[in-house]
Write a protein that holds these residues in place. Structure first.
Motif, PDB file in Angstrom:
ATOM      1  N   GLY A  29      10.593  -5.746   9.436  1.00  0.00           N
ATOM      2  CA  GLY A  29       9.584  -5.373   8.461  1.00  0.00           C
ATOM      3  C   GLY A  29       9.779  -3.965   7.925  1.00  0.00           C
ATOM      4  N   ASN A  30       8.801  -3.510   7.152  1.00  0.00           N
ATOM      5  CA  ASN A  30       8.844  -2.175   6.546  1.00  0.00           C
ATOM      6  C   ASN A  30       7.511  -1.473   6.735  1.00  0.00           C
ATOM      7  OD1 ASN A  30      10.663  -3.954   4.378  1.00  0.00           O
ATOM      8  ND2 ASN A  30      11.547  -2.004   4.953  1.00  0.00           N
ATOM      9  N   VAL A  31       7.589  -0.178   6.977  1.00  0.00           N
ATOM     10  CA  VAL A  31       6.404   0.650   7.198  1.00  0.00           C
ATOM     11  C   VAL A  31       6.470   1.858   6.286  1.00  0.00           C
ATOM     12  CG1 VAL A  31       5.153   2.099   8.856  1.00  0.00           C
ATOM     13  CG2 VAL A  31       6.140  -0.087   9.595  1.00  0.00           C
ATOM     14  N   LEU A  32       5.376   2.143   5.594  1.00  0.00           N
ATOM     15  CA  LEU A  32       5.260   3.335   4.754  1.00  0.00           C
ATOM     16  C   LEU A  32       4.547   4.427   5.535  1.00  0.00           C
ATOM     17  CD1 LEU A  32       4.143   1.625   1.445  1.00  0.00           C
ATOM     18  CD2 LEU A  32       6.283   2.879   1.759  1.00  0.00           C
ATOM     19  N   ILE A  33       5.121   5.636   5.503  1.00  0.00           N
ATOM     20  CA  ILE A  33       4.494   6.805   6.105  1.00  0.00           C
ATOM     21  C   ILE A  33       3.932   7.647   4.979  1.00  0.00           C
ATOM     22  CG2 ILE A  33       4.791   8.814   7.593  1.00  0.00           C
ATOM     23  CD1 ILE A  33       5.226   6.159   9.026  1.00  0.00           C
ATOM     24  N   ASN A  34       2.605   7.802   4.945  1.00  0.00           N
ATOM     25  CA  ASN A  34       1.922   8.448   3.822  1.00  0.00           C
ATOM     26  C   ASN A  34       1.093   9.639   4.277  1.00  0.00           C
ATOM     27  OD1 ASN A  34       2.851   6.440   2.081  1.00  0.00           O
ATOM     28  ND2 ASN A  34       1.033   5.180   2.357  1.00  0.00           N
ATOM     29  N   ARG A  35       0.871  10.515   3.331  1.00  0.00           N
ATOM     30  CA  ARG A  35      -0.143  11.552   3.466  1.00  0.00           C
ATOM     31  C   ARG A  35      -1.143  11.371   2.331  1.00  0.00           C
ATOM     32  NH1 ARG A  35      -0.464  16.404   5.957  1.00  0.00           N
ATOM     33  NH2 ARG A  35       1.764  16.413   6.499  1.00  0.00           N
ATOM     34  N   VAL A  36      -2.416  11.439   2.651  1.00  0.00           N
ATOM     35  CA  VAL A  36      -3.448  11.347   1.623  1.00  0.00           C
ATOM     36  C   VAL A  36      -3.883  12.759   1.252  1.00  0.00           C
ATOM     37  CG1 VAL A  36      -5.740  10.503   1.029  1.00  0.00           C
ATOM     38  CG2 VAL A  36      -4.220   9.094   2.424  1.00  0.00           C
ATOM     39  N   LEU A  37      -3.730  13.111  -0.023  1.00  0.00           N
ATOM     40  CA  LEU A  37      -4.026  14.459  -0.487  1.00  0.00           C
ATOM     41  C   LEU A  37      -5.534  14.631  -0.693  1.00  0.00           C
ATOM     42  CD1 LEU A  37      -1.103  14.764  -3.057  1.00  0.00           C
ATOM     43  CD2 LEU A  37      -1.109  15.354  -0.626  1.00  0.00           C
ATOM     44  N   GLU A  38      -5.931  15.870  -0.924  1.00  0.00           N
ATOM     45  CA  GLU A  38      -7.358  16.176  -1.030  1.00  0.00           C
ATOM     46  C   GLU A  38      -8.040  15.428  -2.168  1.00  0.00           C
ATOM     47  OE1 GLU A  38      -7.906  20.360  -1.258  1.00  0.00           O
ATOM     48  OE2 GLU A  38      -7.217  20.736   0.787  1.00  0.00           O
ATOM     49  N   ASP A  39      -7.291  15.139  -3.240  1.00  0.00           N
ATOM     50  CA  ASP A  39      -7.885  14.417  -4.373  1.00  0.00           C
ATOM     51  C   ASP A  39      -7.856  12.903  -4.188  1.00  0.00           C
ATOM     52  OD1 ASP A  39      -5.206  13.922  -4.625  1.00  0.00           O
ATOM     53  OD2 ASP A  39      -4.983  14.831  -6.607  1.00  0.00           O
ATOM     54  N   GLY A  40      -7.429  12.461  -3.005  1.00  0.00           N
ATOM     55  CA  GLY A  40      -7.410  11.032  -2.710  1.00  0.00           C
ATOM     56  C   GLY A  40      -6.106  10.337  -3.036  1.00  0.00           C
ATOM     57  N   LYS A  41      -5.165  11.033  -3.684  1.00  0.00           N
ATOM     58  CA  LYS A  41      -3.884  10.423  -4.026  1.00  0.00           C
ATOM     59  C   LYS A  41      -2.998  10.328  -2.784  1.00  0.00           C
ATOM     60  CE  LYS A  41      -3.806  12.109  -8.803  1.00  0.00           C
ATOM     61  NZ  LYS A  41      -3.096  12.972  -9.780  1.00  0.00           N
ATOM     62  N   GLU A  42      -2.151   9.302  -2.797  1.00  0.00           N
ATOM     63  CA  GLU A  42      -1.209   9.120  -1.696  1.00  0.00           C
ATOM     64  C   GLU A  42       0.133   9.753  -2.031  1.00  0.00           C
ATOM     65  OE1 GLU A  42      -0.595   5.188  -0.297  1.00  0.00           O
ATOM     66  OE2 GLU A  42      -2.703   4.818   0.148  1.00  0.00           O
ATOM     67  N   PHE A  43       0.747  10.357  -1.045  1.00  0.00           N
ATOM     68  CA  PHE A  43       2.116  10.852  -1.168  1.00  0.00           C
ATOM     69  C   PHE A  43       2.926  10.196  -0.066  1.00  0.00           C
ATOM     70  CE2 PHE A  43       5.172  14.378   0.073  1.00  0.00           C
ATOM     71  CZ  PHE A  43       6.128  13.994  -0.858  1.00  0.00           C
ATOM     72  N   SER A  44       3.917   9.398  -0.441  1.00  0.00           N
ATOM     73  CA  SER A  44       4.734   8.671   0.530  1.00  0.00           C
ATOM     74  C   SER A  44       5.923   9.514   0.957  1.00  0.00           C
ATOM     75  CB  SER A  44       5.224   7.347  -0.066  1.00  0.00           C
ATOM     76  OG  SER A  44       4.138   6.495  -0.350  1.00  0.00           O
ATOM     77  N   LEU A  45       6.057   9.699   2.249  1.00  0.00           N
ATOM     78  CA  LEU A  45       7.168  10.481   2.777  1.00  0.00           C
ATOM     79  C   LEU A  45       8.370   9.619   3.114  1.00  0.00           C
ATOM     80  CD1 LEU A  45       4.466  12.186   3.481  1.00  0.00           C
ATOM     81  CD2 LEU A  45       5.955  13.416   5.037  1.00  0.00           C
ATOM     82  N   LYS A  46       8.113   8.408   3.628  1.00  0.00           N
ATOM     83  CA  LYS A  46       9.205   7.552   4.075  1.00  0.00           C
ATOM     84  C   LYS A  46       8.840   6.092   3.875  1.00  0.00           C
ATOM     85  CE  LYS A  46      10.290  10.609   8.010  1.00  0.00           C
ATOM     86  NZ  LYS A  46      10.445  10.653   9.477  1.00  0.00           N
TER      87      LYS A  46
END
Length: 230
Positions: free
Chosen positions: A46-63
């Motif tokens: 399978g596949n897994v996304l590693i994300n950070r959720v920014l203060e404005d609610g937007k997602e930033f995907s790292l991996k």
């Protein structure tokens, strides 16, 4: 010298032999920010996304991780911690999981595991350093082109037409990797298609002219173990 961590199999075999298997449905959280960071994971399928959720609610995907990728608690010997990132499945995913205390004891008592772990940490640091450099110095287009190249090194398969990315990708997911909007990615993808640099079929992308992408960002042809999205 950089070494592709996937060639060092002792840690992977140890987690497979000693860990417990767990399966998650697609789009399911494995852990969220502020959850206890006490487990190390290895993807079987399978596949897994590693994300950070920014203060404005937007997602930033790292991996975007695939089989044989290790994630979770990778900072060892630091006592009780909490996650600062989110791990969410992209597809139905099966992982091996192990308590970090058990893993730390193994690292301390096995020189081969210890050596491979140092290689893993070195490789992870280099990947993130180069990726953030591209993200913050190349602009929106450069970030997208760099992301496509990294995806090709991770999930690409050569075809008669070019490099097929063997993973379903939406423009919104690409935008999350580039820290930009879906509308911006829509325009850039349309431009690349009009120039015959890429083509899309459903959610699959084929890169027809890899050299164009590399020339546009003055690609340094980094080692393939560093230029990856996982």
């Amino acid at each position: 010298m950089q070494v592709d961590f996937r060639e060092a199999t002792s840690i992977i075999n140890f987690i497979k032999e000693e860990g417990k298997i767990e399966t998650y449905d697609h789009h399911q959280f494995i852990y969220q920010a502020e959850d206890p960071s006490d487990t190390i994971y290895l993807i079987q399928e399978g596949n897994v996304l590693i994300n950070r959720v920014l203060e404005d609610g937007k997602e930033f995907s790292l991996k975007m991780l695939g089989p044989r990728s290790i994630f979770g608690t990778t900072t060892l010997f630091c006592g009780a911690k909490k996650h600062s990132l989110f791990a969410r499945t992209k597809t139905k995913t099966t992982v091996y999981k192990m308590p970090v205390v058990q893993f730390e004891n193994a690292i301390l008592n096995d020189e081969v595991l210890k050596y491979e772990w140092l290689l893993f940490i070195q490789n992870e640091n280099a990947k993130q350093e180069y990726r953030f450099r591209d993200l913050f110095t190349l602009g929106k287009k450069g970030a997208l082109y760099s992301t496509l190249i990294r995806l090709s090194n991770t999930y690409g398969t050569y075809t008669d037409e070019g490099m097929l990315l063997n993973v379903d990708l939406t423009n919104n997911e690409l935008a999350n990797f580039c820290s930009t909007t879906r509308e911006s990615v829509n325009r850039m993808i349309s431009e690349l298609k009009s120039k015959n640099v890429i083509k899309t079929e459903g959610k699959r992308i084929t890169i027809l002219d890899m050299q164009y992408l590399k020339d546009e960002i003055n690609c340094e042809n980094c080692p393939i173990n560093i230029c990856r999205i996982e």
